[in-house]
Design an enzyme around this catalytic site. Structure first.
Site, mmCIF file in Angstrom:
data_model
loop_
_atom_site.group_PDB
_atom_site.id
_atom_site.type_symbol
_atom_site.label_atom_id
_atom_site.label_comp_id
_atom_site.label_asym_id
_atom_site.label_seq_id
_atom_site.Cartn_x
_atom_site.Cartn_y
_atom_site.Cartn_z
ATOM 1 N N ASP A 34 0.519 -1.376 -0.297
ATOM 2 C CA ASP A 34 -0.495 -0.537 -0.278
ATOM 3 C C ASP A 34 0.845 1.131 0.279
ATOM 4 O O ASP A 34 2.301 1.394 0.377
ATOM 5 C CB ASP A 34 -0.764 0.048 1.339
ATOM 6 N N GLU B 163 1.261 -0.530 -5.474
ATOM 7 C CA GLU B 163 0.412 0.566 -5.161
ATOM 8 C C GLU B 163 0.657 2.101 -5.437
ATOM 9 O O GLU B 163 0.651 2.309 -4.573
ATOM 10 C CB GLU B 163 -0.825 0.280 -4.279
#
Length: 626
Positions: A296, A339
């Site tokens: 993330d 990401e």
């Protein structure tokens, strides 16, 4: 674990040393608190009375063995800071393998060796994923389905395993990506603000039960990816925040201490922190058999605070390279997915060639351009700049190994669901969504869809409510769901749609200059397998489209977004289409209804039969005998 390498930031096995470990002599507790004046263990078997731990290393490692402690019991570390004005705080174990359900926060002793996996067959074949179909179903475990027999609405990992696996298998996905499953105090953070990085959240059960969920997926031929958060952690005082009375895990500088989400930023310039995070990543891959990690907010690791104008963060870049290279050495078949919304070069380039070492990068540019295109009025799509929002991605696609995501972030917080984003009123949205997903699955790159997208869900996602399964009673939603099943099936079974995603010959535009008609034509290829995809993005009446294909004998329809069984108006036919022979190839003229797309197999020309020459008669000479 090599303690020296731990402090240098090179350890990937810190979880085998720190934490609470069940041994024949009892449970061994170890924690790192270099700036503490004293550390005590408090646990339920000792009536929560403090037991002094011994400092066994100059770096601040504390240890205690408790012979009578057993798995399942709760404990904490009571840390006395060196600052006499500081508060004595009871902390959960940063390396704890289990935690209490929020709002309680004690760590729980777990014996991680108590589960036996049965997924050897899956693990043996999971490599070479770049040449295989990767169709990911992103899931928030607490809101996929709710349990009417649980006051919180949760199923355990063990209970939900057969339900989820059966659904995903039938729906045509071959990977599940779970939003973070490590312990977190606030349901509304969805797991992105952790307090227990090594603790599977107790909302859904124990570490043993999570292993069983992963094992069940593997035995059904489904891979499992975990969302991993190496950037920041929750501010709760019982966890990592000021763990030993000082900023041990976070930045001391005020301007970089807190993230945009109000959480604490990890300081990747400290070896102890790097070893903590690297070991955590290895822990999920090795102990739980996850097939990959989606990392993330990588942009916040590349640039200071994710702001390119502040320049790159050299310590975080070094951490990413070392972690990814080490994980690939330990787990060469795993997927490491970034990401990342930046233009930083080399995200998926191997570390030894100067890159960050990820296997895939989310194509956020493709996602933004595509969704912006489908929001537009159909007549605006004829504008050259708007029309080429759908062609631009192939200009930069060869630069990285991209994955196409339509994730939870695009279905929440006022952004509207994917279906809602489509132009027009209710009835108009469905044919455009069918067209969107055909374009997505025809485009090179691995795929990810958030749960509920396959239902044509119109309500924004919330962690407090399960998916709107009852909307399948409406024919238009049921037809859309079955369209997605058919599209997924074709993606998994047609090599041209996945095998050469990252090869130059795997994709070509047949025609991307039909601005006035709003039509696109593309070809996917892998070896002798060829697929043609036609997309008509206009709301105008049925238009004809003429094109020529070299080395083509006929076209066999595989999927039409406008077939009646998908709530369209076109009669279904899979009869081969034969065009007219021209000097440059086979010419076809097809009719395309408004907001429709077709996937067709390009069948080769039939080679004329070659007449074999007649076999010569063999003369046998007779041997003269006397």
């Amino acid at each position: 674990m090599d303690i020296h390498q731990f402090f240098l930031g090179n350890a990937f096995d810190a979880h085998t040393y720190f934490g609470a470990h069940v041994t024949e002599q009892g449970v061994v507790f170890r924690t790192l608190a270099p700036n503490a004046a004293a550390v005590d263990l408090i646990w339920e078997g000792g009536d929560w009375e403090p037991i002094p731990m011994q400092r066994i290393h100059d770096g601040g490692v504390y240890e205690l063995t408790v012979p009578e402690a057993v798995a399942g019991q709760m404990y904490k570390y009571r840390i006395t800071p060196q600052n006499p004005d500081g508060d004595i705080i009871d902390h959960c174990d940063p390396y704890g393998f289990g935690m209490e359900l929020r709002p309680n926060n004690a760590s729980i002793i777990r014996d991680l060796s108590s589960y036996t996996f049965h997924d050897k067959k899956w693990l043996a074949q999971r490599g070479n994923h770049r040449k295989k179909p990767v169709n990911i179903y992103e899931v928030h475990l607490g809101s996929w389905r709710t349990n009417p027999n649980n006051p919180n609405g949760w199923y355990t990992y063990e209970e939900i395993a057969p339900k989820l696996v059966d659904y995903v298998k039938k729906a045509g996905y071959n990977y599940i990506e779970f939003m973070p499953l490590s312990e977190h105090p606030a349901d509304c953070s969805w797991g992105y603000q952790n307090t227990g990085f090594f603790s599977p959240t107790s909302r859904y059960g124990t570490a043993h039960q999570l292993m069983q969920l992963v094992d069940t997926c593997h035995q059904a031929g489904i891979g499992v990816i975990l969302d991993f958060v190496p950037v920041h952690f929750a501010v709760d005082g019982y966890a990592l925040n000021h763990y030993d009375g000082t900023t041990l895990y976070e930045y001391p500088e005020k301007e970089d201490n807190y993230s945009e989400w109000g959480s604490c930023n990890f300081i990747h310039a400290r070896g102890e922190v790097c070893s903590f995070l690297q070991s955590c990543a290895n822990y999920w891959l090795s102990v739980f058999h996850f097939d990959g990690l989606r990392m993330d907010a990588v942009s916040r690791l590349i640039y200071w605070g994710g702001d390119a104008s502040r320049g790159i963060n050299p310590a975080s870049i070094t951490f990413l390279k070392r972690m990814n290279q080490g994980l690939h050495q330990l787990h060469p078949d795993s997927m490491l997915i970034a990401e990342d919304s930046t233009n930083y070069e080399g995200v998926t380039c191997p570390v030894e060639y100067g890159g960050l070492g990820f296997d895939y990068k989310w194509d956020m540019g493709w996602m933004n351009d595509t969704l912006d295109y489908f929001r537009q009025y159909p007549w605006v799509r004829r504008d050259s700049d708007t029309y080429h929002k759908l062609t631009f991605s192939m200009m930069y696609f060869p630069n990285e190994y991209y994955l196409l995501p339509l994730s939870h972030d695009e279905n929440v917080h006022g952004k509207a669901t994917i279906m809602q984003k489509m132009f027009g009123e209710y009835e108009q949205k469905f044919p455009q969504a069918r067209l969107l997903y055909l374009y997505m699955y025809a485009h090179p790159g691995k795929k990810l869809l958030f749960m509920g997208s396959e239902l044509g869900q119109l309500r924004e996602w919330t962690e407090e409510q399960q998916q709107d399964w009852d909307i399948l009673k409406y024919p238009i939603h049921d037809a859309f769901y079955h369209y997605m099943l058919e599209l997924n099936r074709l993606y998994l079974t047609e090599p041209a749609l996945y095998q050469d995603d990252y090869e130059r010959d795997g994709f070509c535009w047949v025609d991307c200059h039909q601005e006035a008609k709003g039509i696109y034509a593309m070809e996917r290829r892998a070896g002798d397998s060829r697929i043609l995809i036609l997309l008509h993005m206009s709301d105008e009446a049925t238009q004809t489209f003429t094109f020529t294909l070299p080395d083509c004998g006929s076209l066999k329809p595989l999927l039409h977004t406008d077939w009646k069984r998908f709530h369209g108006s076109t009669e279904e036919s899979k009869q081969a289409i034969v065009g007219d022979v021209t000097r440059t190839g086979m010419q076809f003229t097809l009719e395309l209804p408004p907001f429709s797309g077709i996937m067709l197999r390009i069948q080769p020309k039939k080679q004329p039969a070659v007449k074999k020459p007649a076999a010569r008669k063999r003369t046998v000479s007779k041997k003269k005998t006397s």
